[in-house]
Motif scaffolding. Structure first.
Motif, PDB file in Angstrom:
ATOM      1  N   GLY A 102      14.787 -57.113 -82.594  1.00 25.10           N
ATOM      2  CA  GLY A 102      13.538 -56.603 -83.130  1.00 25.10           C
ATOM      3  C   GLY A 102      12.347 -56.704 -82.190  1.00 25.10           C
ATOM      4  O   GLY A 102      11.235 -56.376 -82.562  1.00 25.10           O
ATOM      5  N   LYS A 103      12.560 -57.134 -80.947  1.00 27.21           N
ATOM      6  CA  LYS A 103      11.443 -57.338 -80.017  1.00 27.21           C
ATOM      7  C   LYS A 103      11.594 -56.533 -78.726  1.00 27.21           C
ATOM      8  O   LYS A 103      10.944 -56.838 -77.737  1.00 27.21           O
ATOM      9  N   ASN A 104      12.451 -55.514 -78.720  1.00 23.17           N
ATOM     10  CA  ASN A 104      12.615 -54.672 -77.529  1.00 23.17           C
ATOM     11  C   ASN A 104      11.414 -53.744 -77.379  1.00 23.17           C
ATOM     12  O   ASN A 104      10.699 -53.491 -78.333  1.00 23.17           O
ATOM     13  N   ASP A 105      11.192 -53.239 -76.148  1.00 25.22           N
ATOM     14  CA  ASP A 105      10.022 -52.400 -75.904  1.00 25.22           C
ATOM     15  C   ASP A 105      10.257 -50.912 -76.100  1.00 25.22           C
ATOM     16  O   ASP A 105       9.305 -50.176 -76.289  1.00 25.22           O
ATOM     17  N   CYS A 106      11.479 -50.427 -76.046  1.00 26.64           N
ATOM     18  CA  CYS A 106      11.700 -48.998 -76.262  1.00 26.64           C
ATOM     19  C   CYS A 106      13.172 -48.725 -76.543  1.00 26.64           C
ATOM     20  O   CYS A 106      13.925 -49.635 -76.831  1.00 26.64           O
ATOM     21  N   ALA A 107      13.581 -47.480 -76.398  1.00 26.37           N
ATOM     22  CA  ALA A 107      14.937 -47.057 -76.738  1.00 26.37           C
ATOM     23  C   ALA A 107      16.006 -47.805 -75.945  1.00 26.37           C
ATOM     24  O   ALA A 107      15.805 -48.173 -74.797  1.00 26.37           O
ATOM     25  N   SER A 108      17.144 -47.977 -76.557  1.00 27.83           N
ATOM     26  CA  SER A 108      18.282 -48.626 -75.915  1.00 27.83           C
ATOM     27  C   SER A 108      18.886 -47.719 -74.848  1.00 27.83           C
ATOM     28  O   SER A 108      18.997 -46.509 -75.042  1.00 27.83           O
ATOM     29  N   ALA A 109      19.298 -48.291 -73.742  1.00 28.58           N
ATOM     30  CA  ALA A 109      19.938 -47.523 -72.671  1.00 28.58           C
ATOM     31  C   ALA A 109      21.309 -47.010 -73.104  1.00 28.58           C
ATOM     32  O   ALA A 109      21.811 -46.041 -72.547  1.00 28.58           O
ATOM     33  N   THR A 110      21.892 -47.643 -74.109  1.00 27.24           N
ATOM     34  CA  THR A 110      23.214 -47.244 -74.574  1.00 27.24           C
ATOM     35  C   THR A 110      23.158 -46.206 -75.695  1.00 27.24           C
ATOM     36  O   THR A 110      24.189 -45.740 -76.148  1.00 27.24           O
ATOM     37  N   GLY A 111      21.956 -45.891 -76.177  1.00 26.81           N
ATOM     38  CA  GLY A 111      21.815 -44.925 -77.259  1.00 26.81           C
ATOM     39  C   GLY A 111      21.973 -45.526 -78.641  1.00 26.81           C
ATOM     40  O   GLY A 111      22.060 -44.804 -79.626  1.00 26.81           O
ATOM     41  N   ALA A 112      21.991 -46.848 -78.740  1.00 26.52           N
ATOM     42  CA  ALA A 112      22.158 -47.502 -80.029  1.00 26.52           C
ATOM     43  C   ALA A 112      20.976 -47.256 -80.961  1.00 26.52           C
ATOM     44  O   ALA A 112      21.133 -47.252 -82.182  1.00 26.52           O
ATOM     45  N   HIS A 113      19.786 -47.059 -80.416  1.00 21.77           N
ATOM     46  CA  HIS A 113      18.589 -46.748 -81.190  1.00 21.77           C
ATOM     47  C   HIS A 113      17.591 -46.061 -80.273  1.00 21.77           C
ATOM     48  O   HIS A 113      17.760 -46.045 -79.060  1.00 21.77           O
ATOM     49  N   SER A 114      16.542 -45.496 -80.864  1.00 19.48           N
ATOM     50  CA  SER A 114      15.627 -44.682 -80.071  1.00 19.48           C
ATOM     51  C   SER A 114      14.182 -45.158 -80.075  1.00 19.48           C
ATOM     52  O   SER A 114      13.291 -44.397 -79.727  1.00 19.48           O
ATOM     53  N   CYS A 115      13.938 -46.409 -80.458  1.00 20.08           N
ATOM     54  CA  CYS A 115      12.541 -46.825 -80.549  1.00 20.08           C
ATOM     55  C   CYS A 115      12.375 -48.329 -80.338  1.00 20.08           C
ATOM     56  O   CYS A 115      13.334 -49.092 -80.433  1.00 20.08           O
ATOM     57  N   ALA A 116      11.143 -48.712 -80.061  1.00 21.09           N
ATOM     58  CA  ALA A 116      10.804 -50.124 -79.890  1.00 21.09           C
ATOM     59  C   ALA A 116      11.008 -50.885 -81.194  1.00 21.09           C
ATOM     60  O   ALA A 116      10.855 -50.336 -82.273  1.00 21.09           O
ATOM     61  N   GLY A 117      11.377 -52.146 -81.078  1.00 21.76           N
ATOM     62  CA  GLY A 117      11.518 -52.996 -82.245  1.00 21.76           C
ATOM     63  C   GLY A 117      12.774 -52.776 -83.053  1.00 21.76           C
ATOM     64  O   GLY A 117      12.899 -53.301 -84.149  1.00 21.76           O
ATOM     65  N   GLN A 118      13.744 -52.033 -82.526  1.00 18.50           N
ATOM     66  CA  GLN A 118      14.955 -51.742 -83.293  1.00 18.50           C
ATOM     67  C   GLN A 118      16.196 -52.460 -82.767  1.00 18.50           C
ATOM     68  O   GLN A 118      17.291 -52.207 -83.253  1.00 18.50           O
ATOM     69  N   ALA A 119      16.048 -53.353 -81.803  1.00 17.65           N
ATOM     70  CA  ALA A 119      17.207 -54.095 -81.298  1.00 17.65           C
ATOM     71  C   ALA A 119      17.814 -54.904 -82.444  1.00 17.65           C
ATOM     72  O   ALA A 119      17.103 -55.554 -83.200  1.00 17.65           O
ATOM     73  N   LYS A 120      19.117 -54.846 -82.576  1.00 21.83           N
ATOM     74  CA  LYS A 120      19.800 -55.537 -83.678  1.00 21.83           C
ATOM     75  C   LYS A 120      20.252 -56.945 -83.305  1.00 21.83           C
ATOM     76  O   LYS A 120      20.403 -57.790 -84.166  1.00 21.83           O
ATOM     77  N   THR A 121      20.499 -57.195 -82.017  1.00 23.50           N
ATOM     78  CA  THR A 121      20.984 -58.504 -81.584  1.00 23.50           C
ATOM     79  C   THR A 121      20.143 -59.038 -80.422  1.00 23.50           C
ATOM     80  O   THR A 121      19.537 -58.280 -79.683  1.00 23.50           O
ATOM     81  N   ASP A 122      20.131 -60.336 -80.274  1.00 24.65           N
ATOM     82  CA  ASP A 122      19.447 -60.968 -79.152  1.00 24.65           C
ATOM     83  C   ASP A 122      20.185 -60.672 -77.854  1.00 24.65           C
ATOM     84  O   ASP A 122      21.416 -60.675 -77.821  1.00 24.65           O
ATOM     85  N   LYS A 123      19.429 -60.421 -76.807  1.00 26.50           N
ATOM     86  CA  LYS A 123      19.928 -60.277 -75.435  1.00 26.50           C
ATOM     87  C   LYS A 123      20.992 -59.191 -75.262  1.00 26.50           C
ATOM     88  O   LYS A 123      21.902 -59.322 -74.450  1.00 26.50           O
ATOM     89  N   ASP A 124      20.871 -58.106 -76.028  1.00 25.25           N
ATOM     90  CA  ASP A 124      21.780 -56.971 -75.855  1.00 25.25           C
ATOM     91  C   ASP A 124      21.549 -56.392 -74.461  1.00 25.25           C
ATOM     92  O   ASP A 124      20.412 -56.127 -74.082  1.00 25.25           O
TER      93      ASP A 124
END
Length: 86
Positions: free
Chosen positions: A41-63
């Motif tokens: 929930g503390k990432n700055d933008c979209a995932s490089a893997t395409g898992a999500h497309s926006c900031a704050g959407q990381a599901k796991t720590d240190k992905d």
């Protein structure tokens, strides 16, 4: 508020907003993307893997596909990488 005071207040607001925008590129030049350090929930933008497309959407720590901006040169010291892991 009179028309002249409203006009002055609007102009001052525009000057302040432009000043904030002008300093943003300089601040970004001192930072780099650091993959694999963002907390859920503390990432700055979209995932490089395409898992999500926006900031704050990381599901796991240190992905390894999620990133945060950090000061240049500090990413590897934090255990991250400046390139996404595949």
């Amino acid at each position: 508020m009179s028309t002249s005071k409203t006009l002055i207040a609007s102009a001052l607001g525009a000057v302040v907003a432009l000043g904030a925008l002008a300093s943003a590129p300089a601040a970004a030049a001192d930072k780099e993307k650091c993959y694999g350090i963002a907390q859920a929930g503390k990432n700055d933008c979209a995932s490089a893997t395409g898992a999500h497309s926006c900031a704050g959407q990381a599901k796991t720590d240190k992905d390894p596909g999620d990133w945060k901006y950090v000061a240049k040169g500090s990413c590897e010291k934090m255990g991250g990488s400046t390139a996404p892991k595949k």
